[in-house]
Write an enzyme that holds these catalytic residues in place. Structure first.
Site, PDB file in Angstrom:
ATOM      1  N   ARG A   1    -122.100  81.327  95.702  1.00  0.00           N
ATOM      2  CA  ARG A   1    -123.160  80.621  95.270  1.00  0.00           C
ATOM      3  C   ARG A   1    -123.422  81.003  93.400  1.00  0.00           C
ATOM      4  NH1 ARG A   1    -125.642  81.123 100.068  1.00  0.00           N
ATOM      5  NH2 ARG A   1    -125.587  79.297 101.383  1.00  0.00           N
TER       6      ARG A   1
ATOM      7  N   LYS B   1    -119.165  73.344  81.244  1.00  0.00           N
ATOM      8  CA  LYS B   1    -118.751  72.253  81.949  1.00  0.00           C
ATOM      9  C   LYS B   1    -117.555  73.260  82.844  1.00  0.00           C
ATOM     10  CE  LYS B   1    -118.944  67.810  79.922  1.00  0.00           C
ATOM     11  NZ  LYS B   1    -118.094  66.739  79.612  1.00  0.00           N
TER      12      LYS B   1
ATOM     13  N   GLU C   1    -109.149  68.198  68.149  1.00  0.00           N
ATOM     14  CA  GLU C   1    -110.322  68.518  68.630  1.00  0.00           C
ATOM     15  C   GLU C   1    -111.240  69.196  67.519  1.00  0.00           C
ATOM     16  OE1 GLU C   1    -111.658  66.954  71.196  1.00  0.00           O
ATOM     17  OE2 GLU C   1    -110.501  66.957  72.888  1.00  0.00           O
TER      18      GLU C   1
ATOM     19  N   LYS D   1    -120.158  71.859  68.443  1.00  0.00           N
ATOM     20  CA  LYS D   1    -120.453  71.652  70.235  1.00  0.00           C
ATOM     21  C   LYS D   1    -121.533  72.382  70.324  1.00  0.00           C
ATOM     22  CE  LYS D   1    -118.660  71.265  74.346  1.00  0.00           C
ATOM     23  NZ  LYS D   1    -117.389  71.326  75.109  1.00  0.00           N
TER      24      LYS D   1
ATOM     25  N   GLU E   1    -125.448  66.172  79.360  1.00  0.00           N
ATOM     26  CA  GLU E   1    -124.881  65.063  79.335  1.00  0.00           C
ATOM     27  C   GLU E   1    -125.639  63.677  79.595  1.00  0.00           C
ATOM     28  OE1 GLU E   1    -120.471  65.491  79.415  1.00  0.00           O
ATOM     29  OE2 GLU E   1    -120.404  63.155  79.447  1.00  0.00           O
TER      30      GLU E   1
ATOM     31  N   ARG F   1    -124.476  64.138  74.083  1.00  0.00           N
ATOM     32  CA  ARG F   1    -123.132  65.046  74.306  1.00  0.00           C
ATOM     33  C   ARG F   1    -122.052  63.833  74.467  1.00  0.00           C
ATOM     34  NH1 ARG F   1    -122.622  70.431  78.188  1.00  0.00           N
ATOM     35  NH2 ARG F   1    -120.582  70.553  77.924  1.00  0.00           N
TER      36      ARG F   1
ATOM     37  N   ASN G   1    -117.331  62.579  72.677  1.00  0.00           N
ATOM     38  CA  ASN G   1    -116.049  61.821  73.098  1.00  0.00           C
ATOM     39  C   ASN G   1    -115.408  60.937  72.182  1.00  0.00           C
ATOM     40  OD1 ASN G   1    -115.968  62.701  75.950  1.00  0.00           O
ATOM     41  ND2 ASN G   1    -117.453  61.293  76.489  1.00  0.00           N
TER      42      ASN G   1
ATOM     43  N   HIS H   1    -112.014  59.490  72.526  1.00  0.00           N
ATOM     44  CA  HIS H   1    -111.579  59.730  73.867  1.00  0.00           C
ATOM     45  C   HIS H   1    -111.455  58.518  74.516  1.00  0.00           C
ATOM     46  CE1 HIS H   1    -112.090  63.760  72.709  1.00  0.00           C
ATOM     47  NE2 HIS H   1    -111.919  64.251  74.134  1.00  0.00           N
TER      48      HIS H   1
ATOM     49  N   HIS I   1    -107.980  58.662  76.877  1.00  0.00           N
ATOM     50  CA  HIS I   1    -108.042  58.712  78.399  1.00  0.00           C
ATOM     51  C   HIS I   1    -107.084  57.671  78.803  1.00  0.00           C
ATOM     52  CE1 HIS I   1    -112.118  61.015  78.406  1.00  0.00           C
ATOM     53  NE2 HIS I   1    -110.835  61.958  78.528  1.00  0.00           N
TER      54      HIS I   1
ATOM     55  N   HIS J   1    -103.591  66.423  75.575  1.00  0.00           N
ATOM     56  CA  HIS J   1    -105.001  66.041  75.520  1.00  0.00           C
ATOM     57  C   HIS J   1    -105.235  65.555  73.854  1.00  0.00           C
ATOM     58  CE1 HIS J   1    -108.920  64.617  76.079  1.00  0.00           C
ATOM     59  NE2 HIS J   1    -109.485  65.719  75.592  1.00  0.00           N
TER      60      HIS J   1
HETATM   61  N1  LIG Z   1    -114.938  72.072  79.985  1.00  0.00           N
HETATM   62  C1  LIG Z   1    -114.859  71.466  78.863  1.00  0.00           C
HETATM   63  O1  LIG Z   1    -115.967  71.173  78.275  1.00  0.00           O
HETATM   64  C2  LIG Z   1    -113.645  70.950  78.585  1.00  0.00           C
HETATM   65  C3  LIG Z   1    -113.613  70.424  77.109  1.00  0.00           C
HETATM   66  C4  LIG Z   1    -112.558  69.872  76.617  1.00  0.00           C
HETATM   67  C5  LIG Z   1    -111.206  70.206  77.440  1.00  0.00           C
HETATM   68  N2  LIG Z   1    -111.344  70.697  78.726  1.00  0.00           N
HETATM   69  C6  LIG Z   1    -110.283  70.960  79.641  1.00  0.00           C
HETATM   70  O2  LIG Z   1    -109.161  71.812  78.873  1.00  0.00           O
HETATM   71  C7  LIG Z   1    -107.934  71.624  79.499  1.00  0.00           C
HETATM   72  C8  LIG Z   1    -106.920  71.677  78.303  1.00  0.00           C
HETATM   73  O3  LIG Z   1    -107.034  72.736  77.641  1.00  0.00           O
HETATM   74  P1  LIG Z   1    -105.891  73.376  76.905  1.00  0.00           P
HETATM   75  O4  LIG Z   1    -105.603  72.328  75.663  1.00  0.00           O
HETATM   76  O5  LIG Z   1    -106.393  74.634  76.133  1.00  0.00           O
HETATM   77  O6  LIG Z   1    -104.835  73.431  77.756  1.00  0.00           O
HETATM   78  P2  LIG Z   1    -104.027  74.501  78.835  1.00  0.00           P
HETATM   79  O7  LIG Z   1    -105.133  75.550  79.304  1.00  0.00           O
HETATM   80  O8  LIG Z   1    -103.637  73.592  79.699  1.00  0.00           O
HETATM   81  O9  LIG Z   1    -102.989  75.282  78.042  1.00  0.00           O
HETATM   82  C9  LIG Z   1    -101.950  74.689  77.491  1.00  0.00           C
HETATM   83  C10 LIG Z   1    -100.630  75.338  77.521  1.00  0.00           C
HETATM   84  O10 LIG Z   1    -100.698  76.280  76.470  1.00  0.00           O
HETATM   85  C11 LIG Z   1    -100.121  77.593  77.116  1.00  0.00           C
HETATM   86  N3  LIG Z   1    -100.950  78.696  76.414  1.00  0.00           N
HETATM   87  C12 LIG Z   1    -102.234  79.046  76.507  1.00  0.00           C
HETATM   88  N4  LIG Z   1    -102.382  80.029  75.704  1.00  0.00           N
HETATM   89  C13 LIG Z   1    -101.473  80.313  74.938  1.00  0.00           C
HETATM   90  C14 LIG Z   1    -100.995  81.178  74.209  1.00  0.00           C
HETATM   91  N5  LIG Z   1    -101.990  82.002  73.555  1.00  0.00           N
HETATM   92  N6  LIG Z   1     -99.647  81.286  73.749  1.00  0.00           N
HETATM   93  C15 LIG Z   1     -98.737  80.413  74.147  1.00  0.00           C
HETATM   94  N7  LIG Z   1     -99.242  79.694  75.266  1.00  0.00           N
HETATM   95  C16 LIG Z   1    -100.468  79.339  75.587  1.00  0.00           C
HETATM   96  C17 LIG Z   1    -100.548  77.277  78.680  1.00  0.00           C
HETATM   97  O11 LIG Z   1     -99.981  78.269  79.388  1.00  0.00           O
HETATM   98  C18 LIG Z   1    -100.395  75.995  78.847  1.00  0.00           C
HETATM   99  O12 LIG Z   1     -98.931  75.538  79.141  1.00  0.00           O
HETATM  100  C19 LIG Z   1    -108.013  70.303  79.861  1.00  0.00           C
HETATM  101  O13 LIG Z   1    -107.728  70.159  81.547  1.00  0.00           O
HETATM  102  C20 LIG Z   1    -109.388  69.640  79.704  1.00  0.00           C
HETATM  103  O14 LIG Z   1    -109.789  68.827  80.652  1.00  0.00           O
HETATM  104  C21 LIG Z   1    -112.375  71.130  79.173  1.00  0.00           C
HETATM  105 ZN   LIG Z   2    -111.126  66.186  74.546  1.00  0.00          ZN
END
Ligand SMILES: NC(=O)c1ccc[n+]([C@@H]2O[C@H](COP(=O)([O-])OP(=O)(O)OC[C@H]3O[C@@H](n4cnc5c(N)ncnc54)[C@H](O)[C@@H]3O)[C@@H](O)[C@H]2O)c1
Ligand SMILES: [Zn+2]
Length: 358
Positions: A119, A140, A182, A223, A233, A237, A241, A244, A248, A261
């Site tokens: 929990r 999130k 972003e 942010k 949200e 918030r 987007n 986005h 998407h 993304h």
């Molecule tokens: N929670 C939220 O508010 C929120 C907001 C935006 C995005 N997200 C989520 O975040 C995710 C995308 O995150 P991301 O873009 O960081 O991608 P990711 O975590 O998928 O990483 C992208 C790639 O980079 C590699 N990588 C990570 N750090 C590295 C480093 N220092 N050196 C070399 N390679 C590295 C990873 O292994 C992966 O292959 C999505 O799933 C999205 O839904 C969440």
């Molecule tokens: Zn985004």
């Protein structure tokens, strides 16, 4: 080094800079010493590159490491369950501290595990991508369902975010592009001067560590300010987007993982800028071109296919599509757009892209 405070339900600090892991030894020593176990949930690729570095800051503590698949693949029910199994097998309890080491994907799944294990147990975000300046703040958490991305998750704030920007040097070019999209999104919805600075940059690798830290800090501040107003949200918030709705749709059409993304968001922002009649659209398209954002992709996808995805968007309702637009830089608002106008604008964008790509 920069410090920001997020005044969420449970307030916490975000430290950004090189060498921030040293705070394990002073600011967060109690949090670490009070834990019966410390478990690092690490992106496999990040662990390969940087785990020894992280462990060198955790020397006196007893730490276990659980590696999860690199990137988006980790946001699955299987990985979620495997994390729980690991924690149980290690004899973890409600006093266990979890460290999420990786990009947004790792942060999302590890945060979800932290919020559900017995929990809820405390966790710290250790983001390793530029994009994660966005995901590591705000609380999130999520995994994906076969029927939709981020469909299963919680709101659960970390105890702290330690963002070591030295780790960003190993990011592949497309991940730098993804994250910087972003960053510029945060500029578009908040600050003309900052936007102007970003648009002047023609090569991300020219940015010094200090400049990168400053951009990330500004992005996180935007942010954080929005999250503080609207943690769950219900209102503003949604402005996060910006770009986005189309992004998407592009991701859905291409299949997740075919385009990052942020790259999709970069294209989506071009569209939103056109719909907003924003004076910097052309300059932005040139910026996209110099940084290698895949503008030409838009010319390859039939609008009808994108429309079908946009209609499925949570924010759309019958016959109209919902977009975050800009009255001007820093002034986002929500607008319903009719399908016909949406299509005309898309064709207009394609012709502008054609001019820029010549
Ligand atoms: N929670 C939220 O508010 C929120 C907001 C935006 C995005 N997200 C989520 O975040 C995710 C995308 O995150 P991301 O873009 O960081 O991608 P990711 O975590 O998928 O990483 C992208 C790639 O980079 C590699 N990588 C990570 N750090 C590295 C480093 N220092 N050196 C070399 N390679 C590295 C990873 O292994 C992966 O292959 C999505 O799933 C999205 O839904 C969440
Ligand atoms: Zn985004």
């Amino acid at each position: 080094m920069k410090l920001l405070r997020v005044e969420a339900d449970h307030p916490y600090n975000v430290h950004i800079g090189t060498n921030v892991f040293k705070f394990f030894h002073d600011l967060y020593r109690d949090l670490l010493s009070d834990a019966d176990k410390i478990v690092i949930v690490a992106d496999d690729k990040v662990a390969e590159l940087h785990l020894d570095y992280l462990l060198s800051f955790l020397k006196p503590f007893d730490v276990s490491v659980f590696r999860i698949p690199a990137g988006e693949q980790a946001k699955s029910v299987e990985t979620f369950m495997e994390c729980h199994s690991f924690l149980l097998a290690e004899g973890c309890s409600r006093k266990t501290l979890l460290l999420a080491f990786g990009g947004g994907a790792t942060g999302d799944v590890a945060g979800f595990v932290a919020s559900t294990f017995m929990r809820g147990i405390p966790y710290i975000q250790l983001p390793t991508t530029i994009l994660a300046h966005d995901s590591a703040v705000g609380g999130k958490t999520a995994i994906n369902h076969a029927l939709g991305k981020n469909m299963i998750g919680t709101f659960y704030q970390p105890k702290a975010v330690l963002y070591d920007t030295k780790l960003l040097h190993t990011l592949p070019a497309e991940e730098v592009r993804s994250g910087m999209a972003e960053v510029i999104k945060h500029a578009f919805i908040s600050n003309e001067q900052w936007l102007s600075d970003l648009l002047q940059n023609r090569k991300f690798s020219d940015l010094t560590d200090e400049e990168m830290i400053a951009h990330l800090e500004k992005g996180i501040a935007v942010k954080a300010a929005i999250v503080e107003e609207d943690e769950f949200e219900s209102g503003m918030r949604k402005y996060l987007n910006f770009g986005h709705t189309l992004a998407h749709a592009i991701e859905g059409y291409e299949g997740y993982g075919k385009i990052t993304h942020g790259e999709a968001v970069a294209l989506g922002m071009a569209y939103a800028l056109l719909l907003s009649d924003h004076p910097r659209l052309e300059e932005y398209l040139f910026w996209c071109r110099s940084h290698g954002y895949p503008l030409s992709k838009l010319t390859e996808i039939p609008f009808d296919s994108l429309l079908a995805y946009m209609k499925k968007d949570k924010k759309s309702s019958r016959g109209t599509l919902n977009f975050v637009l800009l009255e001007e830089t820093g002034k986002p608002f929500m607008e319903m757009i009719e399908e016909k106008r949406a299509e005309a604008a898309f064709q207009q964008l394609l012709s502008k892209i054609g001019e820029v790509l010549i």
